[in-house]
Design an enzyme around this catalytic site. Sequence first.
Site, PDB file in Angstrom:
ATOM      1  N   ILE A  15       0.816  -1.220   0.000  1.00 41.26           N
ATOM      2  CA  ILE A  15       0.000   0.000   0.000  1.00 41.26           C
ATOM      3  C   ILE A  15       0.846   1.265   0.000  1.00 41.26           C
ATOM      4  O   ILE A  15       0.322   2.377  -0.048  1.00 41.26           O
ATOM      5  CB  ILE A  15      -0.973   0.028   1.204  1.00 41.26           C
ATOM      6  CG1 ILE A  15      -0.203  -0.097   2.532  1.00 41.26           C
ATOM      7  CG2 ILE A  15      -2.022  -1.068   1.086  1.00 41.26           C
ATOM      8  CD1 ILE A  15      -1.093   0.050   3.764  1.00 41.26           C
ATOM      9  N   ARG A  17       5.286   2.860  -0.547  1.00 38.35           N
ATOM     10  CA  ARG A  17       6.716   2.580  -0.722  1.00 38.35           C
ATOM     11  C   ARG A  17       7.501   3.842  -0.415  1.00 38.35           C
ATOM     12  O   ARG A  17       7.121   4.936  -0.831  1.00 38.35           O
ATOM     13  CB  ARG A  17       6.991   2.113  -2.156  1.00 38.35           C
ATOM     14  CG  ARG A  17       8.412   1.642  -2.406  1.00 38.35           C
ATOM     15  CD  ARG A  17       8.538   1.073  -3.801  1.00 38.35           C
ATOM     16  NE  ARG A  17       7.892  -0.224  -3.915  1.00 38.35           N
ATOM     17  CZ  ARG A  17       8.521  -1.382  -3.739  1.00 38.35           C
ATOM     18  NH1 ARG A  17       9.811  -1.405  -3.433  1.00 38.35           N
ATOM     19  NH2 ARG A  17       7.870  -2.525  -3.874  1.00 38.35           N
ATOM     20  N   GLY A  18       8.582   3.705   0.351  1.00 32.18           N
ATOM     21  CA  GLY A  18       9.412   4.838   0.711  1.00 32.18           C
ATOM     22  C   GLY A  18      10.836   4.661   0.219  1.00 32.18           C
ATOM     23  O   GLY A  18      11.134   3.767  -0.577  1.00 32.18           O
ATOM     24  N   PHE A  20      13.495   3.642   1.831  1.00 28.58           N
ATOM     25  CA  PHE A  20      14.194   2.445   2.296  1.00 28.58           C
ATOM     26  C   PHE A  20      13.284   1.242   2.489  1.00 28.58           C
ATOM     27  O   PHE A  20      13.772   0.149   2.739  1.00 28.58           O
ATOM     28  CB  PHE A  20      14.907   2.725   3.624  1.00 28.58           C
ATOM     29  CG  PHE A  20      15.945   3.796   3.538  1.00 28.58           C
ATOM     30  CD1 PHE A  20      16.959   3.727   2.601  1.00 28.58           C
ATOM     31  CD2 PHE A  20      15.903   4.886   4.393  1.00 28.58           C
ATOM     32  CE1 PHE A  20      17.921   4.722   2.516  1.00 28.58           C
ATOM     33  CE2 PHE A  20      16.858   5.885   4.321  1.00 28.58           C
ATOM     34  CZ  PHE A  20      17.867   5.800   3.378  1.00 28.58           C
ATOM     35  N   GLY A  21      11.976   1.449   2.428  1.00 29.82           N
ATOM     36  CA  GLY A  21      11.115   0.330   2.762  1.00 29.82           C
ATOM     37  C   GLY A  21       9.788   0.329   2.041  1.00 29.82           C
ATOM     38  O   GLY A  21       9.491   1.183   1.210  1.00 29.82           O
ATOM     39  N   LYS A  38       5.216  -1.679   8.095  1.00 29.86           N
ATOM     40  CA  LYS A  38       6.286  -0.938   7.436  1.00 29.86           C
ATOM     41  C   LYS A  38       7.572  -1.745   7.573  1.00 29.86           C
ATOM     42  O   LYS A  38       8.079  -1.930   8.684  1.00 29.86           O
ATOM     43  CB  LYS A  38       6.444   0.438   8.088  1.00 29.86           C
ATOM     44  CG  LYS A  38       7.541   1.309   7.498  1.00 29.86           C
ATOM     45  CD  LYS A  38       7.589   2.662   8.199  1.00 29.86           C
ATOM     46  CE  LYS A  38       8.672   3.560   7.651  1.00 29.86           C
ATOM     47  NZ  LYS A  38       8.715   4.876   8.360  1.00 29.86           N
ATOM     48  N   ASP A 132      10.164  16.712  10.841  1.00 26.87           N
ATOM     49  CA  ASP A 132       9.813  16.586   9.424  1.00 26.87           C
ATOM     50  C   ASP A 132       8.297  16.630   9.262  1.00 26.87           C
ATOM     51  O   ASP A 132       7.705  15.780   8.577  1.00 26.87           O
ATOM     52  CB  ASP A 132      10.384  15.296   8.829  1.00 26.87           C
ATOM     53  CG  ASP A 132      10.351  15.303   7.295  1.00 26.87           C
ATOM     54  OD1 ASP A 132      10.238  16.404   6.704  1.00 26.87           O
ATOM     55  OD2 ASP A 132      10.431  14.220   6.692  1.00 26.87           O
TER      56      ASP A 132
END
Length: 274
Positions: A15, A17-18, A20-21, A38, A132
């Site tokens: 669902i 995507r970043g 690193f993961g 995650k 952030d």
Amino acid sequence: MCETLKNKYQLCEEIGRGRFGTIFRCFHPISNEFYACKTIDKRVLADDTDRECLEKEPKFMALLSPHPNIVRIFDVFETDDFLSMVVELCQPITLFDRIINRPFLETEAASIMKQLLEAIAHCHRLGIAHRDIKPDNLLFDSRNNLKVADFGSAEWFGEDRSMSGIVGTPYYVAPEVLMGRDYNEKVDVWSCGVILYIMLAGIPPFYGESSAEIFEAVLRANLRFPTRVFRSVSPAAKDLLRKMICKDVSRRLSAEQALRHPWILSGGERGDLS
């Protein structure tokens, strides 16, 4: 991926995507509930700083949970190569997705900002700065409650412990972060103020064609309210914006102080400052 995770949860579709993961929807048969998982591949982490952030994130989330406006963490699984965090499942649409459709009514913006400030004030009371805050990291649960996510850039702070290092996202980062000096938790309030500005105006307060130009605009911190987009915005809302997007950190409101501002207390319905 960790076998213990697979034994406890049934992994479903991807669902998100970043960098690193990957985020999967997952199902817990015992509770009959769906969650988000995650999973971060530690083998692709760039440096020790990334690894340190990876180690801190689940600890911060565990300390901050449960809070009605922060994504709750339920389980952590780790192997030599992967770290997986099972967190509450939110809607696929972020605040960023909502912002790009249209500007918000003041009552809508006030409701979201109050929830965001409640979450940030909770973090700050526990000595944690998010660092952030941006619309992409603001999710919504099934009841449409705002949820702050992604504590990968978070850091401890205190009376004798300031923070340093350039982290954050160009449009939302506070000027003192870019100056390369030590800073405090009010960097989060600046970011919240920028988000409020964008919700009301549909445009960011500081703009540029590149990251470098955006940073230059942030450092100048010349806050303006163009008549064409702020004509219908109340004086109280603009007063709050001036006090949150304030370059002088000593005069910038804390999250607790922003929650007590008349515009927040009135739910965005009070146009004056009485």
